[in-house]
Motif scaffolding. Structure first.
Motif, PDB file in Angstrom:
ATOM      1  N   ASP A   5     -22.515  46.093  58.335  1.00 40.52           N
ATOM      2  CA  ASP A   5     -22.311  46.346  59.687  1.00 40.52           C
ATOM      3  C   ASP A   5     -23.212  47.518  60.475  1.00 40.52           C
ATOM      4  N   TYR A   6     -23.773  48.365  59.542  1.00 43.54           N
ATOM      5  CA  TYR A   6     -23.910  49.814  60.759  1.00 43.54           C
ATOM      6  C   TYR A   6     -25.771  49.507  59.808  1.00 43.54           C
ATOM      7  N   TRP A   7     -25.442  48.781  58.548  1.00 46.39           N
ATOM      8  CA  TRP A   7     -27.248  48.797  57.859  1.00 46.39           C
ATOM      9  C   TRP A   7     -28.397  47.731  58.778  1.00 46.39           C
ATOM     10  N   HIS A   8     -27.116  46.822  59.165  1.00 47.03           N
ATOM     11  CA  HIS A   8     -27.744  45.894  59.673  1.00 47.03           C
ATOM     12  C   HIS A   8     -27.907  46.106  60.617  1.00 47.03           C
ATOM     13  N   GLN A   9     -27.544  46.892  62.136  1.00 43.38           N
ATOM     14  CA  GLN A   9     -27.553  46.861  63.015  1.00 43.38           C
ATOM     15  C   GLN A   9     -29.314  47.737  63.269  1.00 43.38           C
ATOM     16  N   ALA A  10     -28.835  49.009  62.026  1.00 43.06           N
ATOM     17  CA  ALA A  10     -30.098  49.570  61.848  1.00 43.06           C
ATOM     18  C   ALA A  10     -31.556  48.983  61.747  1.00 43.06           C
ATOM     19  N   LEU A  11     -31.246  47.890  60.608  1.00 41.72           N
ATOM     20  CA  LEU A  11     -32.192  46.776  60.859  1.00 41.72           C
ATOM     21  C   LEU A  11     -32.797  46.057  62.036  1.00 41.72           C
ATOM     22  N   ASN A  12     -32.113  45.961  62.860  1.00 39.57           N
ATOM     23  CA  ASN A  12     -32.548  45.253  63.616  1.00 39.57           C
ATOM     24  C   ASN A  12     -33.432  46.162  64.690  1.00 39.57           C
ATOM     25  N   HIS A  13     -32.690  47.433  64.787  1.00 40.28           N
ATOM     26  CA  HIS A  13     -33.899  47.976  65.654  1.00 40.28           C
ATOM     27  C   HIS A  13     -35.104  48.757  64.874  1.00 40.28           C
ATOM     28  N   TYR A  14     -35.333  48.481  63.411  1.00 40.53           N
ATOM     29  CA  TYR A  14     -36.631  48.749  63.013  1.00 40.53           C
ATOM     30  C   TYR A  14     -37.126  48.263  62.344  1.00 40.53           C
ATOM     31  N   GLN A  15     -36.132  47.228  61.494  1.00 43.66           N
ATOM     32  CA  GLN A  15     -37.529  46.162  61.299  1.00 43.66           C
ATOM     33  C   GLN A  15     -37.081  45.878  59.365  1.00 43.66           C
ATOM     34  N   SER A 205     -21.224  51.928  50.283  1.00 39.99           N
ATOM     35  CA  SER A 205     -22.635  51.857  50.039  1.00 39.99           C
ATOM     36  C   SER A 205     -22.651  52.106  48.838  1.00 39.99           C
ATOM     37  N   GLY A 206     -22.424  52.652  48.492  1.00 41.79           N
ATOM     38  CA  GLY A 206     -22.569  54.023  46.928  1.00 41.79           C
ATOM     39  C   GLY A 206     -23.675  55.203  47.188  1.00 41.79           C
ATOM     40  N   LEU A 207     -24.006  54.673  48.983  1.00 42.84           N
ATOM     41  CA  LEU A 207     -25.327  55.799  49.154  1.00 42.84           C
ATOM     42  C   LEU A 207     -24.527  57.637  49.910  1.00 42.84           C
ATOM     43  N   PRO A 208     -26.157  58.059  49.394  1.00 49.95           N
ATOM     44  CA  PRO A 208     -25.333  59.835  49.426  1.00 49.95           C
ATOM     45  C   PRO A 208     -24.772  60.203  51.340  1.00 49.95           C
ATOM     46  N   LEU A 209     -24.082  60.555  51.488  1.00 53.09           N
ATOM     47  CA  LEU A 209     -23.502  60.924  53.077  1.00 53.09           C
ATOM     48  C   LEU A 209     -24.706  61.459  54.016  1.00 53.09           C
ATOM     49  N   SER A 210     -26.095  61.922  54.138  1.00 53.74           N
ATOM     50  CA  SER A 210     -27.256  62.146  54.162  1.00 53.74           C
ATOM     51  C   SER A 210     -27.571  60.429  54.739  1.00 53.74           C
ATOM     52  N   ALA A 211     -28.149  60.034  53.933  1.00 53.54           N
ATOM     53  CA  ALA A 211     -28.694  58.348  54.158  1.00 53.54           C
ATOM     54  C   ALA A 211     -27.536  57.644  55.095  1.00 53.54           C
ATOM     55  N   ILE A 212     -26.167  58.058  54.738  1.00 48.15           N
ATOM     56  CA  ILE A 212     -25.259  56.820  55.781  1.00 48.15           C
ATOM     57  C   ILE A 212     -25.338  57.156  57.111  1.00 48.15           C
ATOM     58  N   SER A 213     -25.825  59.364  56.819  1.00 50.68           N
ATOM     59  CA  SER A 213     -25.877  60.123  58.490  1.00 50.68           C
ATOM     60  C   SER A 213     -27.228  59.149  58.986  1.00 50.68           C
ATOM     61  N   THR A 214     -27.741  59.095  58.175  1.00 47.57           N
ATOM     62  CA  THR A 214     -29.470  58.427  58.931  1.00 47.57           C
ATOM     63  C   THR A 214     -28.406  56.983  59.385  1.00 47.57           C
ATOM     64  N   VAL A 215     -28.510  56.381  59.100  1.00 45.67           N
ATOM     65  CA  VAL A 215     -28.333  55.049  58.918  1.00 45.67           C
ATOM     66  C   VAL A 215     -27.361  54.706  60.234  1.00 45.67           C
ATOM     67  N   LEU A 216     -26.408  55.654  60.432  1.00 41.71           N
ATOM     68  CA  LEU A 216     -25.775  55.392  62.230  1.00 41.71           C
ATOM     69  C   LEU A 216     -26.326  56.340  62.686  1.00 41.71           C
ATOM     70  N   ALA A 217     -27.689  57.149  62.762  1.00 46.15           N
ATOM     71  CA  ALA A 217     -28.334  57.659  63.965  1.00 46.15           C
ATOM     72  C   ALA A 217     -28.898  55.965  63.845  1.00 46.15           C
ATOM     73  N   MET A 218     -29.594  55.440  63.468  1.00 42.61           N
ATOM     74  CA  MET A 218     -30.574  54.628  63.399  1.00 42.61           C
ATOM     75  C   MET A 218     -29.965  53.436  64.021  1.00 42.61           C
ATOM     76  N   SER A 219     -29.023  53.296  63.621  1.00 42.87           N
ATOM     77  CA  SER A 219     -27.697  51.817  64.254  1.00 42.87           C
ATOM     78  C   SER A 219     -28.362  51.871  65.730  1.00 42.87           C
ATOM     79  N   ILE A 220     -27.925  52.882  65.827  1.00 45.63           N
ATOM     80  CA  ILE A 220     -28.415  53.301  67.716  1.00 45.63           C
ATOM     81  C   ILE A 220     -29.666  52.916  69.025  1.00 45.63           C
ATOM     82  N   GLY A 221     -30.970  52.716  67.451  1.00 42.73           N
ATOM     83  CA  GLY A 221     -32.099  52.407  68.131  1.00 42.73           C
ATOM     84  C   GLY A 221     -33.079  53.303  68.307  1.00 42.73           C
TER      85      GLY A 221
END
Length: 222
Positions: A5-15, A205-221
């Protein structure tokens, strides 16, 4: 919500998924962390201390002068800096002359030396710390070091390439919006709640914590 869900929110902002992944922080492997010398750890810790509240570019432009005046950040030498030496350093216009921050160098040098003796090297200490307990490493750096409270521990680990999440304003907004915490976490109880949240997203996700942190931040827009 799940990580998807967070990944798709981030994609909605950054395409673009490739653009999103390009924003993930660069990490060192455990072996690379082990190979990094104690002096490089002390240098990076000290650089982070000086960066706090200042433009990073200003600090970074002065760092070669710091390397020269602090003997390449050899922890053994830096532990011995006394007030007379600090008074000399405060006259050096090539440095950022901040007395309190300069005084952190011998304290953090002692921390690096002590943990290096205990684990064989400071790099070994950092490398072996498990990501699913990373807030404990933040707390240890805060307790045994100087000027490493707040976001300091996470930020210096990020600079070193050790996997960690960072509680940026956008990440905190996500955590509050989804009732993980009610405000930016500072106490251990809330930090452990955040750690558990990130551990769940990591399992999904299997992703590093740092990548998850980035996705969450980018999910805001943007």
């Amino acid at each position: 919500m799940t990580f998807d869900d967070y990944w798709h929110q981030a994609l909605n902002h950054y395409q673009d998924a490739a653009l999103l992944r390009a924003r993930f922080p660069q990490l060192r492997t455990a072996q690379q962390l082990r190979e990094l010398g104690d002096d490089r750890y002390l240098s990076t810790i000290s650089q982070r201390v000086f960066r706090a509240g200042m433009r990073h570019s200003v600090v970074d432009s002065r760092w070669p002068a710091f390397e020269e005046q602090f003997w390449g950040f050899d922890p053994r030498a830096c532990q011995l800096i006394d007030d007379g030496r600090f008074e000399q350093l405060m006259l050096n216009k090539a440095l950022i002359r901040h007395w309190r921050k300069m005084k952190t160098v011998p304290i953090n040098a002692q921390m690096v030396s002590d943990l290096s003796q205990e684990f064989g090297s400071f790099g070994e200490f950092i490398a072996q710390w498990p990501g699913d307990e990373i807030v404990g490493l933040w707390q240890l750096l805060k307790k045994r070091g100087a000027f490493l409270g707040g976001d300091g521990g996470a930020r210096v680990l990020r600079m070193l390439g050790k996997d960690t999440f960072v509680l940026s304003n956008d990440v905190v907004r996500v955590l509050v919006n989804h009732a993980v915490v009610s405000a930016k976490p500072t106490g251990l109880r809330d930090l452990n709640r955040v750690q558990a949240f990130f551990n769940t997203l990591h399992d999904q996700s299997g992703l590093p914590l740092s990548a998850i942190s980035t996705v969450l931040a980018m999910s805001i827009g943007p």
